[in-house]
Design an enzyme around this catalytic site. Structure first.
Site, PDB file in Angstrom:
ATOM      1  N   SER A 156       0.736 -36.563  28.164  1.00  0.00           N
ATOM      2  CA  SER A 156       2.087 -36.679  27.477  1.00  0.00           C
ATOM      3  C   SER A 156       3.008 -37.450  28.412  1.00  0.00           C
ATOM      4  O   SER A 156       2.589 -37.528  29.847  1.00  0.00           O
ATOM      5  CB  SER A 156       2.638 -35.529  26.978  1.00  0.00           C
ATOM      6  OG  SER A 156       4.096 -35.788  26.354  1.00  0.00           O
ATOM      7  N   TYR A 173       6.121 -26.847  27.303  1.00  0.00           N
ATOM      8  CA  TYR A 173       5.188 -27.961  26.847  1.00  0.00           C
ATOM      9  C   TYR A 173       5.058 -28.746  27.941  1.00  0.00           C
ATOM     10  O   TYR A 173       4.103 -29.303  28.295  1.00  0.00           O
ATOM     11  CB  TYR A 173       5.586 -28.529  25.691  1.00  0.00           C
ATOM     12  CG  TYR A 173       5.084 -29.827  25.122  1.00  0.00           C
ATOM     13  CD1 TYR A 173       3.799 -29.698  24.390  1.00  0.00           C
ATOM     14  CD2 TYR A 173       5.421 -30.887  25.565  1.00  0.00           C
ATOM     15  CE1 TYR A 173       3.060 -30.737  24.042  1.00  0.00           C
ATOM     16  CE2 TYR A 173       4.789 -32.221  25.212  1.00  0.00           C
ATOM     17  CZ  TYR A 173       3.501 -31.987  24.583  1.00  0.00           C
ATOM     18  OH  TYR A 173       2.808 -33.112  24.184  1.00  0.00           O
TER      19      TYR A 173
END
Length: 239
Positions: free
Chosen positions: A120, A133
């Site tokens: 990400s 996350y």
């Protein structure tokens, strides 16, 4: 990504915990003339992941591309997120990638191929309210980068790519656990999932170290070059 791969002639192995969703995807792929099998598995369980490889070998004689894409998130201030939830997130986001990558490496060292890990933009730049996350995606990047150097050192015929998408128009926020008062939503700009699918297929055919998907993601990653400025911008906009 699986649909695109099948359209281009690949035989695909679809993996998820959701048996109904897998069956629907398989019907769609085979209805378009593709070939697919499905495996119900939880990537946080190592033996489940090893079973995926065995199914691929049994069905197709092996595999040349492995994509680690399972992921989940938690929205909320770090202090308010139960540690048990954070551990579950790491079980999927980090250990799922580790299980899949090591399983694929053991096969591809003898046959050659590509491993593609989905990180990400938060692999490069942490964001508030998704701290665990972001931490898991930092861990995925470190694991992928370290293993890549080790594979290159021994001359293994395996390419290992980290793809780092920005905000993608999927049900990611709806599937996440939420400890905020408001419903979470993606920060703009938001990109179509097909953009990431194209990137995955490109990296399956062309060896790349890493690849950021989306101009917004490139901007977010670049902000880490000015971390205090990035902190200020994110405090003003991300909450």
């Amino acid at each position: 990504a699986a649909k695109m791969a099948a359209e281009r002639g690949a035989r695909v192995v679809l993996v998820a915990r959701d048996g109904d969703g897998l069956a629907s995807a398989r019907v769609e792929i085979e209805g378009s003339g593709g070939r697919a099998i499905t495996v119900i598995a939880d990537v946080s369980v190592l033996e489940d992941v090893r079973a995926i490889a065995r199914r691929a070998v049994d069905a197709f004689g092996g595999f040349d591309t492995w994509v680690n894409n399972a992921g989940l998130s938690i929205y909320g201030p770090i202090e308010e997120v139960p540690v048990e939830d954070a551990r579950r997130l790491f079980d999927v986001n980090y250990w799922g990638v580790v299980h899949g990558t090591l399983t694929a490496v053991s096969h591809l060292k003898d046959h050659g191929g590509a491993i593609i890990n989905l990180g990400s933009v938060t692999s490069d730049r942490a964001i508030p309210l998704q701290g665990h996350y972001s931490a898991s995606k930092h861990a995925v990047k470190a694991f992928t980068d370290a293993l890549r150097m080790e594979l290159e050192k021994e001359g293994a015929p395996v390419s290992l790519t980290l793809i780092k998408p920005g905000a993608i128009d999927t049900p990611f926020p709806e599937h996440a656990r939420n400890y905020m008062e408001a419903e979470p939503k993606h920060p703009a700009p938001v990109y179509d999932p097909s953009v990431v699918a194209e990137a995955i297929l490109f990296c399956a055919e062309h060896s790349r170290r890493d690849l950021i998907v989306g101009g917004g993601g490139k901007m977010t990653a670049a902000m880490q070059n000015m971390p205090r400025v990035a902190d200020h911008v994110m405090r003003a906009t991300m909450f």
